[in-house]
Enzyme design. Structure first.
Site, PDB file in Angstrom:
ATOM      1  N   ARG A 228       0.866  -1.179   0.000  1.00 62.49           N
ATOM      2  CA  ARG A 228       0.000   0.000   0.000  1.00 62.49           C
ATOM      3  C   ARG A 228       0.900   1.226   0.000  1.00 62.49           C
ATOM      4  O   ARG A 228       1.518   1.573   1.002  1.00 62.49           O
ATOM      5  CB  ARG A 228      -0.899  -0.039   1.231  1.00 62.49           C
ATOM      6  CG  ARG A 228      -1.703  -1.345   1.287  1.00 62.49           C
ATOM      7  CD  ARG A 228      -2.561  -1.430   2.494  1.00 62.49           C
ATOM      8  NE  ARG A 228      -3.198  -2.749   2.606  1.00 62.49           N
ATOM      9  CZ  ARG A 228      -3.939  -3.126   3.622  1.00 62.49           C
ATOM     10  NH1 ARG A 228      -4.164  -2.286   4.617  1.00 62.49           N
ATOM     11  NH2 ARG A 228      -4.468  -4.328   3.654  1.00 62.49           N
TER      12      ARG A 228
ATOM     13  N   HIS B  86     -10.707  -7.424  -0.524  1.00 68.03           N
ATOM     14  CA  HIS B  86     -10.255  -6.586   0.584  1.00 68.03           C
ATOM     15  C   HIS B  86     -10.238  -5.101   0.178  1.00 68.03           C
ATOM     16  O   HIS B  86      -9.381  -4.328   0.596  1.00 68.03           O
ATOM     17  CB  HIS B  86      -8.859  -7.034   1.031  1.00 68.03           C
ATOM     18  CG  HIS B  86      -8.637  -6.967   2.517  1.00 68.03           C
ATOM     19  ND1 HIS B  86      -8.676  -8.060   3.336  1.00 68.03           N
ATOM     20  CD2 HIS B  86      -8.358  -5.910   3.343  1.00 68.03           C
ATOM     21  CE1 HIS B  86      -8.428  -7.707   4.585  1.00 68.03           C
ATOM     22  NE2 HIS B  86      -8.239  -6.402   4.617  1.00 68.03           N
TER      23      HIS B  86
ATOM     24  N   ASP C  44     -18.357  -7.746  -1.236  1.00 71.04           N
ATOM     25  CA  ASP C  44     -17.996  -6.362  -0.925  1.00 71.04           C
ATOM     26  C   ASP C  44     -16.888  -5.911  -1.851  1.00 71.04           C
ATOM     27  O   ASP C  44     -16.130  -6.713  -2.384  1.00 71.04           O
ATOM     28  CB  ASP C  44     -17.625  -6.168   0.549  1.00 71.04           C
ATOM     29  CG  ASP C  44     -16.334  -6.871   0.946  1.00 71.04           C
ATOM     30  OD1 ASP C  44     -15.292  -6.616   0.324  1.00 71.04           O
ATOM     31  OD2 ASP C  44     -16.371  -7.668   1.898  1.00 71.04           O
TER      32      ASP C  44
ATOM     33  N   VAL D 185     -19.041  -1.034  -3.795  1.00 68.95           N
ATOM     34  CA  VAL D 185     -20.495  -0.775  -3.802  1.00 68.95           C
ATOM     35  C   VAL D 185     -20.732   0.662  -3.339  1.00 68.95           C
ATOM     36  O   VAL D 185     -20.431   1.013  -2.195  1.00 68.95           O
ATOM     37  CB  VAL D 185     -21.239  -1.762  -2.868  1.00 68.95           C
ATOM     38  CG1 VAL D 185     -22.717  -1.414  -2.802  1.00 68.95           C
ATOM     39  CG2 VAL D 185     -21.018  -3.197  -3.317  1.00 68.95           C
TER      40      VAL D 185
END
Ligand SMILES: Cc1cc2nc3c(=O)[nH]c(=O)nc-3n(C[C@H](O)[C@H](O)[C@H](O)COP(=O)(O)O)c2cc1C
Length: 375
Positions: free
Chosen positions: A181, A263, A294, A297
C-alpha cells in the site's frame, strides 16, 4: 514502534450529512481526516487497478427495466441466515475505526444498528467486542477473525464474540501479510499510539499493519476453516475469495457462506474486481450457500446488480468510515439510509417488488448496448 512525533486527533462531529451520493463522501472526508489515516483508509495496493475496477466494473452491466407491473413501493427487506434485516446491505470488517472518529466502533456499530443491518466486528477494532456489541443491539452482529498464531487465543476470541451476541464468524483469509500500500509507505503510516487494539493481547499500539500481522498465522489452510467452525459453533463466512475453486473448497469444508472480496483492492493488485469475480462463483456455488460481496459498492444500482448476479447481500466499507468521520453514528446512519433509498428507487424503477425478484435476466452486458448503438 514508530519514533516519529505524533499529533493525532480524530474528528468528533455528530451530525446528519445531507448525503447526495456515497462517492462524494470520500472528498468530504479527506478534508476532516489527517493525511496518514486518510491514506490508510482510502488507499489500495500497487497501481490500484483492483481498487478502481471494484467500482468501475459495475458499469459493465446495464439494467433492463420492466414497466406496467402494478408495483407501487418495493420491499427492500431480506433475510440473512434466517434473520430479517432492513436491506441486503451490511458493514464489512474494518480495522481501527478510531482513525475516523473519537467514538470509533461504538459510532459505526450504532449507525448500522439503527439502520437494522448487519455489522461485522473486526479483530483489529479499537474497542472491546463486548462494548461494540452493546452499541448495535438491533440487527445481526458478526465477528471477523484474523487467525492468531496462538490457537487458544482464536478459540477465546470466537467464544467471546459468540457470548457478546455474534451470530456468524467472518473468517478473513486474504491478509496473511498486507498488500503493498503505497500511500502508507509515503506517509510512513503507523497506527497512532493512542489507539489500542484491546481484543488482541500483544497487538501494540503505534505499530504498522505489517508488524501487527506478525501475531497472526502465515500459511493458513483449509483445516483452519474447520477449526473456526468447530471452535465457534457458528456459521462461518469465508471472506476474501475470488476463485471458483476456493468457493467450492470452502463449501466442502463446511462454510455457511462465501465472501467474495478483494479486501477493497488493498491486498494483491490486478486481481478481479469483486463484481467481476461474482458470476463465476455464483456458477459453482449453485445456490447451496449465500454469497456476500464487498468492494466498490457505492450506488443503489450496484446493490441491484450484485443481487442480480447471485449475491444475497453486499458490504459497504470505506463509505462507512467516511461517514463516521464526517458525522459519527448519525453520519453512518445517514449514509446507509441514503443507500437504502437509492436501492429502493432502483427496484421501483426496474420493476422488482421484492429482493428475491431480482434476477440475472434484469441485466445485459454493457457490450450489448455498445453493439446496439453501433448497429
Ligand atoms: C480501512 C480499512 C480497513 C480494513 N480492515 C479490514 C479488516 O481488518 N479485516 C477484513 O477482513 N477486511 C478489512 N478491510 C476490507 C473490508 O472488509 C472490505 O473488504 C472492503 O473495504 C470493501 O471495499 P469498499 O471499501 O470498496 O467498500 C478493510 C478495509 C478498509 C478500507
Amino acid at each position: 514502534m514508530s519514533t516519529t512525533v505524533e499529533l493525532f486527533s480524530a474528528p468528533a462531529a455528530e451530525q446528519d450529512l445531507a448525503v447526495v451520493n456515497l462517492r462524494e463522501l470520500e472528498d468530504r472526508a479527506a478534508k476532516v481526516l489527517q493525511t496518514g489515516p486518510f491514506g490508510y483508509i482510502s488507499g489500495g495496493s500497487g497501481d490500484e487497478i483492483t481498487l478502481r475496477e471494484n467500482v468501475e466494473a459495475f458499469d459493465d452491466y446495464r439494467i433492463v427495466p420492466r414497466y406496467l407491473t402494478g408495483l407501487d413501493e418495493p420491499d427492500i427487506s431480506t433475510e440473512i441466515f434466517g434473520t430479517k434485516v432492513a436491506a441486503p446491505i451490511f458493514c464489512p470488517p474494518m480495522a481501527a475505526h478510531g482513525l475516523a472518529h473519537i467514538t470509533a466502533e461504538l459510532g459505526s456499530s450504532h449507525g448500522w444498528g439503527e439502520a437494522n443491518c448487519p455489522y461485522t466486528m473486526a479483530t483489529l477494532s479499537n474497542t472491546l467486542i463486548e462494548h461494540i456489541a452493546t452499541a448495535h443491539p438491533a440487527g445481526p452482529k458478526w465477528f471477523q477473525l484474523y487467525f492468531a498464531k496462538d490457537k487458544g487465543l482464536n478459540a477465546e476470541l470466537l467464544q467471546r464474540a459468540k457470548a457478546a451476541g455474534a451470530t456468524a464468524i467472518v473468517f478473513a483469509v486474504d491478509l496473511e501479510r498486507p498488500g503493498n500500500r503505497e500511500a502508507d509507505m509515503k506517509n510512513d503510516f503507523h497506527f497512532p499510539s493512542i489507539l489500542k487494539f484491546p481484543n488482541i493481547p500483544g497487538a501494540l499500539a503505534g505499530e504498522s499493519l505489517g508488524e501487527i500481522m506478525k501475531l497472526f498465522k502465515h500459511g493458513l489452510d483449509w483445516d483452519d476453516v474447520t477449526f473456526v467452525r468447530e471452535a465457534s459453533g457458528l456459521p462461518v463466512i469465508v471472506k476474501g475469495l475470488l476463485s471458483p475453486h476456493d468457493a467450492k473448497m470452502a463449501i466442502e469444508y463446511g462454510a455457511s457462506a462465501i465472501g467474495v472480496s478483494n479486501h477493497g483492492g488493498r491486498q494483491l493488485d490486478n486481481v478481479p474486481g469483486a463484481i467481476v469475480a461474482l458470476p463465476l462463483i455464483t456458477d459453482v456455488v449453485q445456490g447451496r450457500v449465500p454469497i456476500f460481496l464487498d468492494g466498490g459498492v457505492r450506488r443503489g444500482v450496484h446493490v441491484l446488480e450484485a443481487l442480480a448476479l447471485g449475491a444475497s447481500a453486499v458490504g459497504v466499507g470505506r463509505p462507512t468510515l467516511y461517514s463516521l468521520a464526517l458525522g459519527g453514528w448519525l453520519g453512518v446512519h445517514d449514509m446507509i439510509e441514503h443507500l437504502k433509498q437509492e436501492f429502493a428507487l432502483a427496484m421501483k424503477l426496474s420493476g422488482a417488488a421484492r429482493v428475491k425478484d431480482i434476477h440475472a435476466g434484469m441485466l445485459v452486458p454493457q457490450t450489448t448496448s455498445i453493439r446496439f448503438r453501433q448497429s
